[in-house]
Every structure is written in C-alpha cells, then in structure tokens.
Design a protein around this motif. Structure first.
Motif, PDB file in Angstrom:
ATOM      1  N   PHE A   1       4.698   0.608  -0.979  1.00  0.00           N
ATOM      2  CA  PHE A   1       4.381   0.825  -2.398  1.00  0.00           C
ATOM      3  C   PHE A   1       4.372  -0.500  -3.156  1.00  0.00           C
ATOM      4  N   ASP A   2       5.303  -1.391  -2.818  1.00  0.00           N
ATOM      5  CA  ASP A   2       5.333  -2.712  -3.450  1.00  0.00           C
ATOM      6  C   ASP A   2       4.070  -3.499  -3.124  1.00  0.00           C
ATOM      7  N   ILE A   3       3.643  -3.445  -1.861  1.00  0.00           N
ATOM      8  CA  ILE A   3       2.438  -4.166  -1.455  1.00  0.00           C
ATOM      9  C   ILE A   3       1.210  -3.621  -2.169  1.00  0.00           C
ATOM     10  N   GLU A   4       1.153  -2.316  -2.308  1.00  0.00           N
ATOM     11  CA  GLU A   4       0.045  -1.706  -3.047  1.00  0.00           C
ATOM     12  C   GLU A   4       0.050  -2.145  -4.513  1.00  0.00           C
ATOM     13  N   ALA A   5       1.235  -2.246  -5.098  1.00  0.00           N
ATOM     14  CA  ALA A   5       1.340  -2.680  -6.491  1.00  0.00           C
ATOM     15  C   ALA A   5       0.837  -4.118  -6.649  1.00  0.00           C
ATOM     16  N   ILE A   6       1.107  -4.952  -5.652  1.00  0.00           N
ATOM     17  CA  ILE A   6       0.617  -6.331  -5.674  1.00  0.00           C
ATOM     18  C   ILE A   6      -0.904  -6.352  -5.598  1.00  0.00           C
ATOM     19  N   ARG A   7      -1.463  -5.530  -4.709  1.00  0.00           N
ATOM     20  CA  ARG A   7      -2.926  -5.460  -4.591  1.00  0.00           C
ATOM     21  C   ARG A   7      -3.561  -5.072  -5.924  1.00  0.00           C
ATOM     22  N   GLU A   8      -2.999  -4.054  -6.549  1.00  0.00           N
ATOM     23  CA  GLU A   8      -3.540  -3.582  -7.821  1.00  0.00           C
ATOM     24  C   GLU A   8      -3.413  -4.645  -8.913  1.00  0.00           C
ATOM     25  N   GLU A   9      -2.270  -5.327  -8.947  1.00  0.00           N
ATOM     26  CA  GLU A   9      -2.043  -6.358  -9.962  1.00  0.00           C
ATOM     27  C   GLU A   9      -3.005  -7.525  -9.785  1.00  0.00           C
ATOM     28  N   LEU A  10      -3.342  -7.852  -8.532  1.00  0.00           N
ATOM     29  CA  LEU A  10      -4.276  -8.938  -8.260  1.00  0.00           C
ATOM     30  C   LEU A  10      -5.727  -8.532  -8.507  1.00  0.00           C
ATOM     31  N   GLY A  11      -5.961  -7.234  -8.662  1.00  0.00           N
ATOM     32  CA  GLY A  11      -7.300  -6.749  -8.978  1.00  0.00           C
ATOM     33  C   GLY A  11      -8.221  -6.580  -7.788  1.00  0.00           C
ATOM     34  N   PHE A  12      -7.636  -6.474  -6.586  1.00  0.00           N
ATOM     35  CA  PHE A  12      -8.464  -6.257  -5.390  1.00  0.00           C
ATOM     36  C   PHE A  12      -8.673  -4.771  -5.161  1.00  0.00           C
ATOM     37  N   GLU A  13      -9.945  -4.355  -5.048  1.00  0.00           N
ATOM     38  CA  GLU A  13     -10.219  -2.954  -4.732  1.00  0.00           C
ATOM     39  C   GLU A  13      -9.774  -2.635  -3.306  1.00  0.00           C
ATOM     40  N   ARG A  14     -10.078  -3.555  -2.390  1.00  0.00           N
ATOM     41  CA  ARG A  14      -9.650  -3.454  -0.994  1.00  0.00           C
ATOM     42  C   ARG A  14      -9.342  -4.860  -0.506  1.00  0.00           C
ATOM     43  N   TRP A  15      -8.477  -4.950   0.480  1.00  0.00           N
ATOM     44  CA  TRP A  15      -8.184  -6.248   1.089  1.00  0.00           C
ATOM     45  C   TRP A  15      -7.801  -6.048   2.547  1.00  0.00           C
ATOM     46  N   GLY A  16      -7.489  -7.130   3.231  1.00  0.00           N
ATOM     47  CA  GLY A  16      -7.084  -7.026   4.628  1.00  0.00           C
ATOM     48  C   GLY A  16      -5.598  -7.281   4.760  1.00  0.00           C
ATOM     49  N   PHE A  17      -5.009  -6.716   5.808  1.00  0.00           N
ATOM     50  CA  PHE A  17      -3.581  -6.907   6.063  1.00  0.00           C
ATOM     51  C   PHE A  17      -3.395  -7.488   7.457  1.00  0.00           C
ATOM     52  N   ALA A  18      -2.480  -8.441   7.580  1.00  0.00           N
ATOM     53  CA  ALA A  18      -2.105  -8.975   8.879  1.00  0.00           C
ATOM     54  C   ALA A  18      -0.589  -9.125   8.908  1.00  0.00           C
ATOM     55  N   GLY A  19       0.047  -8.577   9.930  1.00  0.00           N
ATOM     56  CA  GLY A  19       1.504  -8.642  10.010  1.00  0.00           C
ATOM     57  C   GLY A  19       1.984  -8.845  11.430  1.00  0.00           C
ATOM     58  N   HIS A  20       3.083  -9.575  11.567  1.00  0.00           N
ATOM     59  CA  HIS A  20       3.667  -9.879  12.873  1.00  0.00           C
ATOM     60  C   HIS A  20       5.056  -9.267  12.972  1.00  0.00           C
ATOM     61  N   SER A  21       5.362  -8.645  14.102  1.00  0.00           N
ATOM     62  CA  SER A  21       6.689  -8.092  14.377  1.00  0.00           C
ATOM     63  C   SER A  21       7.021  -6.993  13.357  1.00  0.00           C
ATOM     64  N   THR A  22       8.081  -7.141  12.559  1.00  0.00           N
ATOM     65  CA  THR A  22       8.370  -6.115  11.547  1.00  0.00           C
ATOM     66  C   THR A  22       7.236  -6.034  10.529  1.00  0.00           C
ATOM     67  N   GLY A  23       6.567  -7.172  10.282  1.00  0.00           N
ATOM     68  CA  GLY A  23       5.397  -7.156   9.403  1.00  0.00           C
ATOM     69  C   GLY A  23       4.281  -6.316   9.983  1.00  0.00           C
ATOM     70  N   GLY A  24       4.151  -6.334  11.314  1.00  0.00           N
ATOM     71  CA  GLY A  24       3.170  -5.480  11.963  1.00  0.00           C
ATOM     72  C   GLY A  24       3.501  -4.012  11.821  1.00  0.00           C
ATOM     73  N   MET A  25       4.791  -3.702  11.866  1.00  0.00           N
ATOM     74  CA  MET A  25       5.224  -2.315  11.676  1.00  0.00           C
ATOM     75  C   MET A  25       4.905  -1.849  10.254  1.00  0.00           C
ATOM     76  N   LEU A  26       5.040  -2.744   9.290  1.00  0.00           N
ATOM     77  CA  LEU A  26       4.637  -2.424   7.924  1.00  0.00           C
ATOM     78  C   LEU A  26       3.133  -2.154   7.865  1.00  0.00           C
ATOM     79  N   GLY A  27       2.368  -2.960   8.612  1.00  0.00           N
ATOM     80  CA  GLY A  27       0.919  -2.762   8.642  1.00  0.00           C
ATOM     81  C   GLY A  27       0.524  -1.409   9.182  1.00  0.00           C
ATOM     82  N   ILE A  28       1.272  -0.927  10.169  1.00  0.00           N
ATOM     83  CA  ILE A  28       1.006   0.396  10.732  1.00  0.00           C
ATOM     84  C   ILE A  28       1.205   1.465   9.668  1.00  0.00           C
ATOM     85  N   ILE A  29       2.320   1.388   8.962  1.00  0.00           N
ATOM     86  CA  ILE A  29       2.600   2.380   7.918  1.00  0.00           C
ATOM     87  C   ILE A  29       1.617   2.237   6.763  1.00  0.00           C
ATOM     88  N   TYR A  30       1.272   1.001   6.437  1.00  0.00           N
ATOM     89  CA  TYR A  30       0.279   0.772   5.380  1.00  0.00           C
ATOM     90  C   TYR A  30      -1.043   1.441   5.760  1.00  0.00           C
TER      91      TYR A  30
END
Length: 232
Positions: free
Chosen positions: A26-55
């Motif tokens: 939800f925090d990451i989505e809030a950042i996307r919205e605040e930056l004004g991106f309609e869509r963007w890409g995500f890249a994550g490693h290890s626990t960051g990758g696990m976040l990417g899966i849930i995202y």
C-alpha cells in the motif's frame, strides 16, 4: 530506489502492522500515485522480490512489468536443506550468529563492516571474488526492526495459490546455487505465474546481478525491450 519504513531516512512505522508485506505494498502504491505514474515497473531482490510477488498479485494493473530476483512465493526454510536458514545447512549457525550480532547497536563500525562482509560471502558462488564484486561505493544496511517483523511474518507466508492473479509480464531470475531462496522456489513461481519467464544463472548464488552481471544485464534488457515495444 525506494527505502521502506524504518529504512534510510523514510518515515517510521507508527504501528507494527505497517511493517507487513501488505501494508508495504500500500505504501508503494501511494508513492506511485504521488509521483503521478499511471503505471510503472517493479524490480526487487530477495525480500524485495517477495514484495514484488505480492504487488503483482494485488496491483498488476499498476505495473508494466515485474522483475523478481532470488525470491520465493512461500516460506523457504523449513522444507529446504539447501537454504542457509534451515538448521540442517552447514552454515546455519554462523549465519544466525551474524544476523543477530549485526542487529546490535554497540558494534564498532570496523567490526560491523567485517561481519557484513562475512555474511555476504556466505551467499556468493565464489566468496574470493567479494572485493571484485562489491568494489562500487555502495552502502547497504539492515533495518533490525523490519528484519524481526519479517522473520515472524515469514512463518505464515504462502501466496503460491494466488500466483495466477499476476497478469503483468514477469521476469524471474535466480542463481543455481542460491542459499537464501533456493532455485526450486523460482521454478515454482514460473509454473504459477501465467506470463512469466525464468532465467537461471549457473555460476551464481544469491547475487546473479553481480556474479554474472553481463548475462544478467542482457536478460534484463531483452525483457524490458520486448515489453516496452508491446506497450508502444
């Protein structure tokens, strides 16, 4: 690059649940919205990758692509003797000692650096190449409070049955000898995510983007180029 709550100079967690996977998305989505991106890409490693899966499961509509490196869609310690966090692994005890020691605030800075290096070497295909691989002036720290929360949440983490909900193109990358999130979990993710591609790096452990940087960059660029052309 996003520093999550309790990391870098980001906002602190006011409630423990704000450190959870779902709240972090939800925090990451809030950042996307605040930056004004309609869509963007995500890249994550290890626990960051696990976040990417849930995202990807919950917000595929916000993503043009998803890159998951050295991760898993479920708890990866209990049933994998190849995982360094499994008690049957030969380096389990030392890794636990290093992680617990690095959480302490009274460790001298020089000693802390030595311990970080030792911990990282445990996750390299060729530990002797540490100085070569980590020659860049890059600072990486560990948030003890996030690590402690993650260790508890991981015990009930399993989103394998929801992988089919990831509709965004997904690139899964993993070292053949990954001791943190063994490669079988990346194979499992490729089988569960509809529009996904898996690349296994035969001379890598947990850091294929450093250990086989040229091939990693090639695979990443091919993936991005393909899906950018589909969007244009």
């Amino acid at each position: 690059m996003i520093n999550l709550r309790e990391a870098g100079h980001s906002e602190k967690a006011k409630e423990p649940y704000q450190l959870s996977f779902l709240e972090t998305i939800f925090d990451i989505e809030a950042i996307r919205e605040e930056l004004g991106f309609e869509r963007w890409g995500f890249a994550g490693h290890s626990t960051g990758g696990m976040l990417g899966i849930i995202y990807g499961i919950y917000f595929s509509n916000s993503l043009n692509f998803n890159v998951i490196v050295g991760a898993a869609a479920r708890e990866y310690m209990t049933f994998s003797k190849d995982c360094i966090y499994n008690p049957k692994h030969s380096e389990f005890t030392r890794m636990q000692e290093l992680n617990e020691t690095l959480k302490r605030l009274d460790i001298h800075s020089k000693r802390r650096i030595e311990l970080k290096v030792e911990r990282t070497k445990l996750s390299l295909f060729d530990p002797e190449k540490y100085d070569e691989l980590f020659s860049e002036n890059i600072s990486k720290g560990m948030s003890a409070i996030r690590m402690d929360f993650f260790s508890r949440e991981l015990q009930v983490y399993d989103v394998t049955k929801k992988l089919e909900f990831i509709s965004t193109p997904t690139l899964i990358l993993c070292g053949r000898y990954d001791v943190q999130c063994p490669v079988k979990y990346s194979i499992e993710m490729e089988e569960g995510i509809p529009n996904s591609k898996l690349v296994i790096f035969e001379k890598s452990n947990h850091y294929p983007f450093l250990e086989e940087a040229e091939q990693f960059t090639k695979e990443y660029n091919l993936f991005i180029k393909k899906h950018q052309s589909l969007l244009s």
